[in-house]
Design a protein around this motif. Structure first.
Motif, mmCIF file in Angstrom:
data_model
loop_
_atom_site.group_PDB
_atom_site.id
_atom_site.type_symbol
_atom_site.label_atom_id
_atom_site.label_comp_id
_atom_site.label_asym_id
_atom_site.label_seq_id
_atom_site.Cartn_x
_atom_site.Cartn_y
_atom_site.Cartn_z
ATOM 1 N N UNK A 58 0.791 -1.227 0.000
ATOM 2 C CA UNK A 58 0.000 0.000 0.000
ATOM 3 C C UNK A 58 0.829 1.286 0.000
ATOM 4 N N UNK A 59 2.091 1.221 0.417
ATOM 5 C CA UNK A 59 2.918 2.428 0.435
ATOM 6 C C UNK A 59 4.379 2.068 0.254
ATOM 7 N N UNK A 60 5.104 2.969 -0.443
ATOM 8 C CA UNK A 60 6.526 2.779 -0.709
ATOM 9 C C UNK A 60 7.236 4.104 -0.411
ATOM 10 N N UNK A 61 8.331 4.018 0.315
ATOM 11 C CA UNK A 61 9.049 5.245 0.680
ATOM 12 C C UNK A 61 10.547 5.007 0.630
ATOM 13 N N UNK A 62 11.270 5.994 0.082
ATOM 14 C CA UNK A 62 12.725 5.986 0.067
ATOM 15 C C UNK A 62 13.204 7.331 0.609
ATOM 16 N N UNK A 63 14.233 7.296 1.468
ATOM 17 C CA UNK A 63 14.772 8.544 1.984
ATOM 18 C C UNK A 63 15.348 9.379 0.852
ATOM 19 N N UNK A 64 15.347 10.643 1.031
ATOM 20 C CA UNK A 64 15.810 11.571 0.013
ATOM 21 C C UNK A 64 15.057 12.868 0.202
ATOM 22 N N UNK A 65 14.364 13.298 -0.845
ATOM 23 C CA UNK A 65 13.571 14.525 -0.751
ATOM 24 C C UNK A 65 12.078 14.243 -0.814
ATOM 25 N N UNK A 66 11.704 12.987 -0.589
ATOM 26 C CA UNK A 66 10.297 12.611 -0.630
ATOM 27 C C UNK A 66 9.493 13.424 0.386
ATOM 28 N N UNK A 158 11.513 11.321 -5.312
ATOM 29 C CA UNK A 158 10.905 10.252 -4.532
ATOM 30 C C UNK A 158 11.891 9.139 -4.191
ATOM 31 N N UNK A 159 13.142 9.259 -4.690
ATOM 32 C CA UNK A 159 14.231 8.491 -4.088
ATOM 33 C C UNK A 159 15.362 9.475 -3.838
ATOM 34 N N UNK A 160 16.450 9.416 -4.607
ATOM 35 C CA UNK A 160 17.572 10.317 -4.326
ATOM 36 C C UNK A 160 17.850 11.280 -5.465
ATOM 37 N N UNK A 161 16.870 11.508 -6.344
ATOM 38 C CA UNK A 161 17.034 12.473 -7.413
ATOM 39 C C UNK A 161 16.744 13.895 -6.953
ATOM 40 N N UNK A 162 17.127 14.848 -7.780
ATOM 41 C CA UNK A 162 16.915 16.258 -7.460
ATOM 42 C C UNK A 162 15.684 16.845 -8.156
ATOM 43 N N UNK A 163 15.154 16.125 -9.154
ATOM 44 C CA UNK A 163 14.049 16.670 -9.941
ATOM 45 C C UNK A 163 12.706 16.083 -9.533
ATOM 46 N N UNK A 164 11.680 16.923 -9.559
ATOM 47 C CA UNK A 164 10.317 16.441 -9.399
ATOM 48 C C UNK A 164 9.907 15.717 -10.671
ATOM 49 N N UNK A 165 8.747 15.102 -10.645
ATOM 50 C CA UNK A 165 8.258 14.425 -11.850
ATOM 51 C C UNK A 165 7.973 15.433 -12.954
ATOM 52 N N UNK A 166 7.453 16.590 -12.581
ATOM 53 C CA UNK A 166 7.204 17.635 -13.587
ATOM 54 C C UNK A 166 8.511 18.094 -14.228
ATOM 55 N N UNK A 167 9.572 18.218 -13.419
ATOM 56 C CA UNK A 167 10.870 18.635 -13.961
ATOM 57 C C UNK A 167 11.470 17.550 -14.849
ATOM 58 N N UNK A 168 11.246 16.286 -14.496
ATOM 59 C CA UNK A 168 11.681 15.191 -15.372
ATOM 60 C C UNK A 168 11.038 15.307 -16.744
ATOM 61 N N UNK A 169 9.740 15.567 -16.750
ATOM 62 C CA UNK A 169 9.015 15.694 -18.018
ATOM 63 C C UNK A 169 9.544 16.878 -18.823
ATOM 64 N N UNK A 170 9.764 18.000 -18.175
ATOM 65 C CA UNK A 170 10.257 19.182 -18.877
ATOM 66 C C UNK A 170 11.644 18.930 -19.459
#
Length: 472
Positions: A58-66, A158-170
């Motif tokens: 039901x839930x998944x979490x990784x440390x980082x900027x989540x 949502x893991x250890x990246x610096x970009x949001x999903x919107x920034x990934x798309x852009x």
């Protein structure tokens, strides 16, 4: 109204750097949401997964900027990304945690705080819905039969990246990508940006102390049937690799990259679909790791394996950021992996990769063709001419690789190779392309001639052969 809050403290009674804990907690009636927050110091990198009483993840979490807290809600709009909305079942829920500790001395014990709400919460909103193109794998999103450019290894906050999903798309659109796979560490996306301009496939980077691999194009987590702790053993990782993930690809990532190289000796090679030969070329250790990966890949190809070579940016940074010592930005789609599809859809893309219709390049696409045969095809000719061209004014060198050996080099962006097989044995031909300074520009997958039964069966056997080439 808050009904209850509990504290689950991670226990560590070993001298190892890896903490592995499992907790249970009970949920009573009339609970509409569960909020979870992990409190820890920076020296911990970890993952936790939450299962309901039926065993559903039901839930998944990784440390980082989540963003925290993570909220599991009855309604989609109140549910955090990387969680699954639905009934908050009465009964015993389970949390599994695995964490790597950089420094175990004088560290405060991390803990998870679980909060139960009887009223709808506005602490989290999940306004991003799964990309409709990935949700319908048969849907043709581009009709043209051509080479499509993409990236098979990306990360977000949502893991250890610096970009949001919107920034990934852009960034993907700026790089003129047609597709990419979302592969955050140990978690599978349950939603994405509602933007259909780039085809986004769900994936996961299974991240263990002895190596990382991607499951490309999966809507289900490997930890629905396995456990996080399975990543700590050879047999456990083999069980994860052998899982049922639908029309997915198993891909070994950056196999010779420093502390993240693949060291699971018992990995069965017949379960590996693709090898990430080229990982982010702007990261300082990767040029050498890539050269080792090319050698290992040719060993596998020469042995008769048809493992497709791909690239992955492993994008962690924002476009304006650099790795220390690098003069180049680390960008999604660098290197670019080009896949030939008869129209772009999820199913066509995965099928084409399995067939080896792939070339990888930091610049223009490399054209490699023998009559109607392209990279990945098996050719029935005993004689012929393979032609290679790259539409660039840059000074480049083409290396012809035949049966694992570089047999010819030419400084030009157009070249051809004449072959004449005097036997019915197995052969293959592919090319590496290099810049004038010797750095890699790109490579193609082979054109094959006949078949061969492989003699190498495990990754450990390959590592034995690589000992004379790889030096720490």
């Amino acid at each position: 109204m808050i009904q209850n809050t509990i504290k689950l403290e991670l226990m560590d009674d070993t001298s190892e750097r890896v903490i592995h804990n499992t907790f249970t907690f009970d949920v009573s009636e009339n609970i509409q949401s569960i909020g979870l927050q992990l409190y820890h110091r920076e020296s911990i990198w970890g993952t936790y997964l939450v299962y309901d009483p039926t065993g559903q993840l039901r839930a998944q979490y990784v440390t980082g900027k989540t963003p925290q807290p993570i909220v599991i809600h009855e309604q989609m709009e109140g549910t955090s990304p990387y969680t699954t909305a639905g009934s908050i079942s009465v009964g015993t829920w389970t949390i599994e945690v695995i964490a790597t500790v950089a420094n175990k001395e004088n560290i405060e014990k991390p803990f998870i705080e679980v909060q139960f709400d009887t009223e709808r919460t506005d602490r989290s909103t999940n306004e991003l819905y799964w990309n409709e193109m990935a949700g319908n794998p048969e849907r043709i999103v581009q009709n043209e039969a051509r080479w499509y450019k993409g990236d098979f290894h990306t990360h977000t906050i949502y893991s250890d990246g610096q970009m949001t999903r919107e920034e990934n798309m852009a960034s993907a659109k700026n790089q003129q990508l047609d597709f990419f796979v979302a592969t955050d560490h140990n978690i599978v996306p349950t939603s994405w940006v509602n933007d259909t301009s780039v085809l986004v496939l769900p994936g996961i980077e299974v991240t263990a102390p002895l190596g990382h691999f991607n499951i490309l194009n999966t809507n289900c987590s490997p930890f629905e049937d396995c456990h996080l702790g399975d990543m700590l053993t050879e047999q456990g990782m083999n069980n994860i690799i052998a899982g049922q993930y639908g029309n997915a690809l198993i891909s070994i990532n950056h196999p010779f990259l420093t502390e993240w190289k693949w060291l699971f000796n018992d990995t069965p090679l017949n379960k590996v679909d693709t090898l990430e030969v080229w990982n982010d070329p702007t990261y300082g250790y990767n040029p050498q790791a890539t050269e080792w990966a090319l050698i290992a890949w040719d060993m596998l190809l020469k042995d008769g394996h048809r493992i497709t070579g791909i690239g992955g940016s492993d994008s962690h940074l924002k476009p304006e950021e650099r790795y220390e010592g690098s003069e180049e930005a680390s960008l999604i789609g660098d290197p670019g992996t080009f896949v030939y599809c008869e129209g772009l859809s999820v199913t066509n893309l995965i099928t084409a990769v399995k067939q080896g219709h792939v070339v990888v390049s930091r610049g223009e696409k490399i054209s490699c063709q023998l009559e109607q045969f392209i990279a990945g095809d098996q050719c029935d000719r005993s004689t012929g001419e393979i032609k290679v061209s790259i539409d660039t004014n840059e000074a480049i060198e083409i290396e012809w690789v035949v049966d694992g050996e570089v047999v010819s080099k030419i400084m030009d962006n157009h070249a051809s190779y004449l072959f004449n097989w005097s036997d019915d044995a197995y052969h293959y031909i592919r090319v590496n392309v290099r810049r004038a300074d010797g750095t890699l520009y790109g490579f193609t997958n082979p054109i094959y001639f006949n078949d061969k039964n492989p003699s190498l069966h495990t990754w450990g056997q390959l590592l034995e052969l690589m000992k004379e080439h790889v030096h720490d």
